[in-house]
Scaffold this motif. Structure first.
Motif, short mmCIF file in Angstrom:
data_model
loop_
_atom_site.label_atom_id
_atom_site.label_comp_id
_atom_site.label_asym_id
_atom_site.label_seq_id
_atom_site.Cartn_x
_atom_site.Cartn_y
_atom_site.Cartn_z
N THR A 39 -3.98 -86.26 32.22
CA THR A 39 -5.33 -86.82 32.40
C THR A 39 -6.13 -86.59 31.12
O THR A 39 -6.01 -85.54 30.50
N VAL A 40 -6.92 -87.60 30.76
CA VAL A 40 -7.89 -87.41 29.69
C VAL A 40 -9.28 -87.77 30.23
O VAL A 40 -9.46 -88.84 30.83
N ILE A 41 -10.21 -86.84 30.07
CA ILE A 41 -11.61 -87.11 30.42
C ILE A 41 -12.29 -87.47 29.10
O ILE A 41 -12.35 -86.63 28.19
N HIS A 42 -12.76 -88.70 28.99
CA HIS A 42 -13.26 -89.11 27.67
C HIS A 42 -14.72 -89.55 27.71
O HIS A 42 -15.22 -90.01 28.74
N GLY A 43 -15.37 -89.35 26.56
CA GLY A 43 -16.73 -89.87 26.39
C GLY A 43 -17.83 -89.01 26.97
O GLY A 43 -19.01 -89.39 26.91
N GLY A 44 -17.51 -87.85 27.52
CA GLY A 44 -18.53 -87.01 28.16
C GLY A 44 -19.12 -85.98 27.21
O GLY A 44 -18.68 -85.83 26.06
N THR A 45 -20.11 -85.28 27.70
CA THR A 45 -20.69 -84.15 26.97
C THR A 45 -20.17 -82.87 27.61
O THR A 45 -20.42 -82.61 28.79
N ILE A 46 -19.41 -82.10 26.84
CA ILE A 46 -18.86 -80.85 27.35
C ILE A 46 -19.96 -79.79 27.34
O ILE A 46 -20.62 -79.59 26.33
N ASP A 95 -13.64 -84.97 24.21
CA ASP A 95 -12.74 -85.35 25.29
C ASP A 95 -11.95 -84.12 25.72
O ASP A 95 -11.77 -83.18 24.95
N VAL A 96 -11.45 -84.17 26.94
CA VAL A 96 -10.64 -83.06 27.46
C VAL A 96 -9.28 -83.63 27.86
O VAL A 96 -9.21 -84.57 28.66
N ILE A 137 -6.04 -77.09 30.77
CA ILE A 137 -6.68 -77.80 29.67
C ILE A 137 -5.77 -77.62 28.45
O ILE A 137 -5.45 -76.50 28.06
N ALA A 138 -5.33 -78.76 27.88
CA ALA A 138 -4.39 -78.69 26.75
C ALA A 138 -5.11 -78.96 25.44
O ALA A 138 -4.66 -78.49 24.39
N ALA A 139 -6.20 -79.71 25.47
CA ALA A 139 -6.90 -80.01 24.23
C ALA A 139 -8.35 -80.34 24.54
O ALA A 139 -8.67 -80.93 25.58
N VAL A 140 -9.24 -79.95 23.62
CA VAL A 140 -10.64 -80.35 23.67
C VAL A 140 -10.95 -80.86 22.27
O VAL A 140 -10.94 -80.09 21.31
N ALA A 141 -11.13 -82.18 22.14
CA ALA A 141 -11.30 -82.76 20.80
C ALA A 141 -11.93 -84.14 20.93
O ALA A 141 -11.99 -84.70 22.03
N GLU A 142 -12.36 -84.67 19.79
CA GLU A 142 -12.93 -86.03 19.83
C GLU A 142 -11.82 -87.05 19.95
O GLU A 142 -10.73 -86.88 19.39
N ASN A 143 -12.10 -88.12 20.67
CA ASN A 143 -11.21 -89.28 20.74
C ASN A 143 -9.75 -88.96 21.04
O ASN A 143 -8.87 -89.26 20.25
N LEU A 144 -9.48 -88.33 22.14
CA LEU A 144 -8.10 -88.08 22.54
C LEU A 144 -7.50 -89.37 23.11
O LEU A 144 -8.09 -89.99 24.01
N ALA A 145 -6.33 -89.74 22.58
CA ALA A 145 -5.67 -90.96 23.06
C ALA A 145 -4.75 -90.60 24.23
O ALA A 145 -4.46 -89.43 24.49
N GLY A 146 -4.28 -91.64 24.92
CA GLY A 146 -3.25 -91.44 25.94
C GLY A 146 -3.80 -90.92 27.24
O GLY A 146 -4.98 -91.05 27.56
N GLY A 147 -2.88 -90.32 28.00
CA GLY A 147 -3.25 -89.83 29.33
C GLY A 147 -2.79 -90.83 30.38
O GLY A 147 -3.12 -92.01 30.31
N ASP A 148 -1.98 -90.35 31.35
CA ASP A 148 -1.54 -91.24 32.43
C ASP A 148 -2.75 -91.73 33.23
O ASP A 148 -2.74 -92.80 33.80
N HIS A 149 -3.76 -90.86 33.25
CA HIS A 149 -4.96 -91.15 34.04
C HIS A 149 -6.12 -90.89 33.11
O HIS A 149 -6.21 -89.82 32.51
N ARG A 150 -7.01 -91.89 32.93
CA ARG A 150 -8.16 -91.69 32.04
C ARG A 150 -9.44 -91.76 32.87
O ARG A 150 -9.63 -92.65 33.68
N ILE A 151 -10.29 -90.76 32.68
CA ILE A 151 -11.56 -90.72 33.42
C ILE A 151 -12.70 -90.94 32.42
O ILE A 151 -12.83 -90.19 31.45
#
Ligand SMILES: [Zn+2]
Length: 484
Positions: A5-12, A22-23, A30-44
């Motif tokens: 899963t990637v949670i994108h575009g939010g404010t952590i 993104d998370v 949690i595997a990564a916290v960074a800007e613009n994470l690509a991929g993810g079977d499920h994107r939120i």
């Protein structure tokens, strides 16, 4: 890296900063916290949303019999569902020993109850019968299993241990890295007030507030802290409800005591006037310590803001407004015979966000600390309470602008009222995750019974709390004893 899963575009939001990021989540962590994470079977898509660690509710009574035998209305299924709807990913209710029970028996009972939870869970043990077997054998075994906190009472005849009993238990706790929680009210002051009120025939719900004076809390908080300081044991004061109590906590913390404390939304939101509602309505607002007044609310908010409290906890103690709960002893009884406690596990975070962050009383970072991060530290949930690589993917995604009016139905518990009903709230959790699994999404439950796991906890994080050495225990004082 491939993410589940990637949670994108939010404010952590964390306890010390907020940032756009993104998370990425993999295998429940949690595997990564960074800007613009690509991929993810499920994107939120979390655009315009706050992404914070899921709440950790550190004070709740779930599937627990009170010392007078009333069963709380919520079990681990309904209680955990209500917690999840309120933005929590884990909780630590109480496992209560009643006199004559062994700790092993208590834990086995609660393990069976906890197995229904939809969020991760642990227990604080309530110890009411500290026999030598309990102190020397059973408690250490519980600590070794990761149950590293327990609660004692200075009030209630069936629960209170006396000062000597407190010292014994604090000493055992210190030796094993456990933290002692205390309900601090002076039992004799309360009993004396009850008798005075009864003699005058003053038994309506509103007299409950008078029966438990502010001084009873202040005296007991001070006494509990001095007892803990004598043996240099970590102490957690639950549900501080008075300005005087908060002032003592603040002073002793500043002097280095291994001291922690919480207050609860009801003491910030409600007053003793609620106990004076028509008929028996006031019974809904009976809890101990009791609701106070508007000046106390201001003082407690000041202490929330200044860092006196680690946490704002719900003290969810659900007793329905009927003969199974509040009126187990009859519908028209004197206030001492009405069940004590009120629900609030789902309302805690929305209330604190709305009245705290939106109104500018606390920062977003403080909100995260008070609702999640500090509880993880205090109670040794070392994989929870933070948004960082390696941590459990326990996450709440908030809409900071959603406006709602609190209803009893929206609490999703087994209760027939909410003390916060009718309150206007800004901000709500939209998506709640526990170890990477979505458990609540846009008002719908996605979790299955029993998917929560037991949390084996670590000792309290004592960093920043140097402690206190009583002169009599200080080898440098040459008392010629080896007590310590
Ligand atoms: Zn409680």
């Amino acid at each position: 890296m491939q993410f589940d899963t990637v949670i994108h575009g939010g404010t952590i939001a964390t306890a010390d900063h907020t940032a756009k990021a993104d998370v990425g989540i993999k295998d429940g962590r949690i595997a990564a916290v960074a800007e613009n994470l690509a991929g993810g079977d499920h994107r939120i898509d979390a655009g315009g949303r706050i992404v914070m660690p899921g709440g950790i509710e550190a004070h709740a009574h779930i599937a627990q019999e009170s010392s007078s035998g009333v069963m709380s209305a919520d079990d681990y299924l309904s209680g955990s569902i209500s917690a999840a709807f309120g933005g929590n990913s884990s909780f630590i209710p109480f496992a209560a020993q009643h006199r004559g029970q062994s700790i092993d028996e208590v834990i086995a009972t609660y393990d069976a109850r906890g197995a229904r939870s939809v969020i991760d869970y642990s227990y604080h043990l309530i110890v009411s019968d500290p026999t030598p077997e309990v102190l020397e054998d059973q408690l250490p075994r519980a600590f070794a299993r990761g149950i590293t906190s327990f609660k004692v009472f200075m009030t209630y005849d069936l629960m209170n241990l006396g000062d000597g009993g407190m010292l014994d238990i604090l000493t055992v706790a210190r030796e094993h890295g456990a933290i002692t929680m205390v309900h601090a009210e002076n039992n004799d002051m309360v009993k004396w007030m009850n008798k005075r009120l009864a003699d005058k025939g003053l038994t309506a719900p509103k007299y409950h507030a008078i029966s438990r004076p502010e001084l009873a809390e202040q005296e007991a908080i001070n006494r509990a802290i001095q007892l803990a300081k004598l043996v240099d044991a970590p102490l957690f004061i639950v549900h501080v409800s008075t300005e005087g109590g908060a002032e003592i906590v603040r002073r002793e913390k500043f002097n280095g005591a291994k001291l922690y404390a919480e207050t609860c939304p009801q003491y910030l939101a409600l007053t003793r006037d609620d106990l004076d509602r028509p008929g028996m309505e006031g019974a809904k607002y009976i809890c101990s310590p009791p609701l106070r007044d508007a000046a106390t609310q201001d003082a407690l908010w000041h202490h929330v803001r200044m860092g006196t409290f680690e946490s704002v906890s719900s003290d969810h103690a659900p007793y329905r407004f009927d003969e199974t709960g509040k009126f187990l002893n009859g519908s028209d009884v004197a206030y001492p015979k009405i069940a004590n406690g009120m629900p609030g596990i789902a309302a805690r975070l929305p209330y604190l966000f709305s009245e705290g962050v939106v109104r500018g009383r606390i920062t977003l970072e403080q909100f995260v600390a008070l609702s999640s991060t500090n509880a993880a530290k205090t109670f040794g949930c070392d994989t929870k309470g933070r948004i960082a690589p390696g941590m459990d993917a326990d996450i709440a995604i908030w809409d900071p602008e959603a406006r709602t009016t609190v209803t009893a139905a929206d609490q999703h518990d087994n209760m027939d009222y909410s003390p916060f009903e009718g309150m206007e709230i800004t901000g709500k959790p939209e998506i709640v995750m526990n170890r990477g699994a979505v458990i609540v999404e846009h008002g719908e439950l996605k979790a299955k019974e029993g998917q929560g796991r037991f949390i084996a906890r670590q000792p309290a994080d004592l960093r920043g709390k140097p402690g206190y050495t009583a002169k009599e225990f200080d080898p440098a004082q040459n008392f010629g004893t080896e007590l310590c």
